[in-house]
Design an enzyme around this catalytic site. Structure first.
Site, PDB file in Angstrom:
ATOM      1  N   ASP A 534       0.814  -1.329   0.178  1.00  0.00           N
ATOM      2  CA  ASP A 534       0.069  -0.004  -0.103  1.00  0.00           C
ATOM      3  C   ASP A 534       0.876   1.324   0.092  1.00  0.00           C
ATOM      4  O   ASP A 534       2.032   1.181   0.094  1.00  0.00           O
ATOM      5  CB  ASP A 534      -0.990   0.045   1.127  1.00  0.00           C
ATOM      6  CG  ASP A 534      -0.175  -0.002   2.384  1.00  0.00           C
ATOM      7  OD1 ASP A 534       0.624   0.955   2.619  1.00  0.00           O
ATOM      8  OD2 ASP A 534      -0.230  -1.069   2.944  1.00  0.00           O
ATOM      9  N   GLU A 614      22.878 -21.668 -18.340  1.00  0.00           N
ATOM     10  CA  GLU A 614      21.946 -20.645 -17.483  1.00  0.00           C
ATOM     11  C   GLU A 614      22.743 -19.545 -16.761  1.00  0.00           C
ATOM     12  O   GLU A 614      22.341 -18.573 -16.851  1.00  0.00           O
ATOM     13  CB  GLU A 614      21.372 -21.616 -16.576  1.00  0.00           C
ATOM     14  CG  GLU A 614      20.085 -22.702 -17.216  1.00  0.00           C
ATOM     15  CD  GLU A 614      19.802 -23.641 -16.008  1.00  0.00           C
ATOM     16  OE1 GLU A 614      18.347 -23.720 -16.096  1.00  0.00           O
ATOM     17  OE2 GLU A 614      20.192 -23.995 -15.017  1.00  0.00           O
TER      18      GLU A 614
END
Ligand code: DGJ
Length: 730
Positions: A534, A614
């Protein structure tokens, strides 16, 4: 500037670059809301034309004018108990037990700059970039006064709201409800969007037509919650990303909230947002005032994109603070999904070595480094280093990590305590718990009473001691349960209802003190992922861990919903291993990377366990994030698809000057024997010529926005998309 007043008519107009907001006091002093929408430069009162509605009465002064009903008129800050039977914004109990409040206009003042709110986070702005309008109302029968504050950020199309309720008398009054925002929309058909979910699936938009009566989105969990978000959108039924009318609001508050939307008997809409009144009460002695937290509003007649851009800008530039608010964020590696509680200094150092070699900027040591903490059953509250795990202490580990060229960050969960901890054994009275009852346990932990000064002092001392003991650049501030069993040993029986709000004030006080005293330390918010995502937390923490679900496919929905209100830089997002730890799903490495790049980017895995290919991919991903990061965080964000209904999740970042754009995302499922997907870009300059990097194809902005860009054919599921558009001749 944006505030205009016609004193004779008691008429107020707030204009921003593209919007206008109007209200006026009528001949009885009742403050009527007139308009929020496009600029009209005209008193919109002429549209308020009401019939004599049965069972909708009048204030006494209106005598036999039966069309002048407080129950049907659009009102600016509706009061309970005087005949408006819709949702009130404010309710009080007076010393005599009566519950009516009849607020009438008393006066106004205009100030340069944006007001602030004592003890609460709020939008801030340079004095010349904002104005404040204060409207004072007073009750007809008591000494209660209410000041409505409006902050106007003209360039951003933003209006903020906060209310101060003052007891000017000598007897106490009792506040039962004090909303921050009340918005009456007397015209039009509207739909409502709110953002709902649960742990690991936060902020999924839900759009519904309004039904007559009240619809609500709220939290009573002591935190803004995973389940509903303190924000809303009200939109026209035809509203889309690029067209249509919409209002948005978000609450700058991290505790229990309530947003209610009412469609009344005359098809008018009222939205009221504030502290959840079911968990609120506040005694105001004579001479005392109460300030509501702030609510922020915007209006767009260019669809959701514009609404989001307004909110992203105000949150990034006028709510987030500190040296990181607009700065490039470090690419971090968090050890949580790599090790959980099972680590020691050597293991962490090894992870750090691999990360440093591939270009990671910061190692974040998550849960488990302190007290007796080998599982989630013990240790919270004991914020001192567990020397069994970290032999040599934190200082020596941090120095070794710094020698690798990396910064160091550390996890805390300050508001919580385990019963099996030294802190709880010493101070059992510091937790929120009703003395006569057994408390609810969640993740085996209890919650500290953040309204107590001694608790705040203890937390400040222990956190600052750790911060001073080693070179720590970042804190991850977690909170892994919601709050119930509300009771504080420090408050009298009649003040217990103040505890939920006092908790939030205490949390903010501690965060503020740490922000001020350790300005170089960035705090990332977290509450089991996105359980306290928030604007209140963003005032103290410029980024928040968005969700405990790191699955790239799931994240597309979570981040899609989050993006309606919150900026991309606020979203903590990491690449993790497959099969994913929350869903077991396998998605391509590259897809996980583009999804995590829609945020403040990082990794949450042991890079040492990756294949050589990777590892090379990680190296290139970090290079790409460094290249695109400024565009991703500073550019305008466009949602190009709705991943909750379409077969792809695609989004776009466009630089402010429209000279480049980056489309990222994934196609969920490959469909054989089908035409390629043409995805329409947004936000480009229509007459500009854009080259697609890699293929060298050049098309006009108008073509790319109206016709679209053909995506590559895909093979397999969850295929990544990355298209970089470069404007020619810049
Ligand atoms: C919940 C957080 O969201 C996770 O990332 C991790 O920090 C754990 N808590 C640790 O307990």
């Amino acid at each position: 500037m944006g505030i205009k007043v016609n004193e004779k008519e008691s008429f107020f107009s707030i204009t921003t670059q593209n919007t206008e907001y109007q209200f006026k006091a009528d001949k009885f002093g009742v403050l009527k809301h007139l308009w929020y929408g496009e600029k009209t430069e005209c008193d919109m009162e002429y549209l308020l034309d009401y019939p004599d509605v049965g069972f909708s009465g009048q204030i006494y002064d209106a005598a036999d004018d039966r069309t002048n009903s407080i129950d049907t008129m659009p009102l600016e800050y509706p009061c309970g108990g005087i005949g408006d039977f819709r949702i009130p914004a404010v309710r009080v109990v007076h010393a005599d037990g009566s519950t009516a409040l009849d607020l009438r206009y008393k006066g106004y003042c205009i100030k340069n700059g944006k007001y602030s709110i004592p003890g609460l986070p709020a939008v801030y702005a340079e004095e010349k970039k904002a104005q404040t309008l204060e409207i004072t109302l007073s009750d007809t029968a008591s000494d209660t006064e209410v000041i409505l504050r409006y902050g106007v950020l003209e360039e951003l199309d933003i209006i903020t709201r906060s209310t101060e309720i003052c007891n000017k008398g000598s007897s106490p009054i009792f506040l039962k409800e004090a909303a921050s925002l009340s918005l009456d929309i007397p015209f039009g058909d509207w739909e409502w969007i709110h953002f709902q979910g649960r742990h690991t699936k936060e902020r999924v938009p839900e759009r519904t037509p309004l039904i007559h009566g009240i619809q609500e989105s709220s939290s009573s969990r002591g935190m803004s919650s995973h389940h509903q978000n303190p924000s809303f959108v009200i939109c026209s039924p035809d509203c889309s990303e690029q067209a249509g009318k919409c209002y948005g609001g978000f609450f700058v508050y991290s505790g229990s909230f309530q947003t209610r939307i009412e469609l009344d008997q005359l098809n008018q809409t009222r939205a009221v947002m504030g502290i959840n009144p079911n968990l609120f009460g506040w005694k105001l002695k004579g001479g005392e005032s109460f300030h509501t937290p702030e609510a922020v509003m915007t209006y767009s007649n260019e669809g959701f994109s514009k609404l989001s851009h307004n909110f992203h800008k105000v949150i990034r530039e006028n709510i987030c603070r500190g040296k990181y608010k607009l700065a490039e964020r470090p690419v971090l590696l968090n050890n949580w999904e790599a090790t959980y509680f099972d680590f020691d200094a050597d293991k962490i150092l090894k992870i750090a070595e691999n990360a440093a070699a591939l270009g990671v900027d910061m190692l974040v040591l998550d849960d488990g480094w302190f007290g007796k903490r080998d599982s989630d059953t013990s240790g919270l509250g004991d914020w001192f280093v567990n020397e069994k795990k970290l032999s040599g202490g934190l200082g020596s580990l941090v120095e070794k990590i710094k020698a690798l060229g990396m910064k160091f960050g550390l996890w805390f969960e300050p508001e919580m305590v385990s019963e099996d901890s030294e802190l709880y054994r010493t101070h059992p009275d510091w937790v929120i718990k009703i003395p006569s009852r057994k408390p609810n346990r969640a993740r085996c932990q209890l919650v500290l009473d953040m309204s107590r000064k001694d608790v705040l002092e203890n937390l400040y001392d222990s956190i600052s001691a750790i911060l001073k003991s080693a070179d720590i650049s970042y804190i991850k501030w977690d909170a892994n349960r919601n709050i119930c069993d509300w009771y504080s040993g420090e408050l009298s029986a009649e003040n217990q209802c103040e505890l939920p709000h006092r908790y939030v004030l205490g949390l903010y006080e501690l965060l503020e003190r740490l922000n001020m005293d350790f300005p170089d330390v960035m705090i990332e918010g977290c509450s089991g992922g996105g359980g306290r995502f928030d604007a209140g937390m963003l005032y103290y923490c410029p980024q928040i861990w968005c969700s405990d679900d790191t699955d790239a496919f799931e994240r597309t929905e979570i981040q899609y919903g989050t993006s309606f209100i919150y900026p991309i830089s606020a979203v903590g997002s990491h690449v993790s291993v497959v099969p994913n730890h929350q869903t077991g799903r396998i998605t391509p490495f590259e897809t996980r990377a583009v999804t995590a790049m829609a945020g403040s980017f990082g990794y949450e895995l042991d890079l040492g366990k990756l294949s050589e290919d990777e590892k090379q991919a990680v190296f290139r991903q970090i290079e790409r994030f460094k290249k695109y990061g400024p565009l991703i965080h500073n550019g305008k964000y466009y949602r190009l698809s709705d991943p909750t209904t379409e077969n792809y999740a695609l989004w776009e970042y466009v630089s402010e000057d429209k000279s480049e754009a980056l489309i990222h995302g994934m196609v969920f499922r490959t469909v054989p024997n089908m035409k390629r997907i043409a995805i329409r870009a947004a936000g480009l300059s229509p007459e500009g010529e854009y080259m697609i990097e890699g293929s060298g194809e050049i098309y006009s902005g108008a073509a790319l926005m109206n016709g679209g860009i053909l995506l590559q054919r895909t093979w397999g599921d969850h295929c990544p998309v990355e298209i970089h558009l470069i404007k020619q001749g810049v």
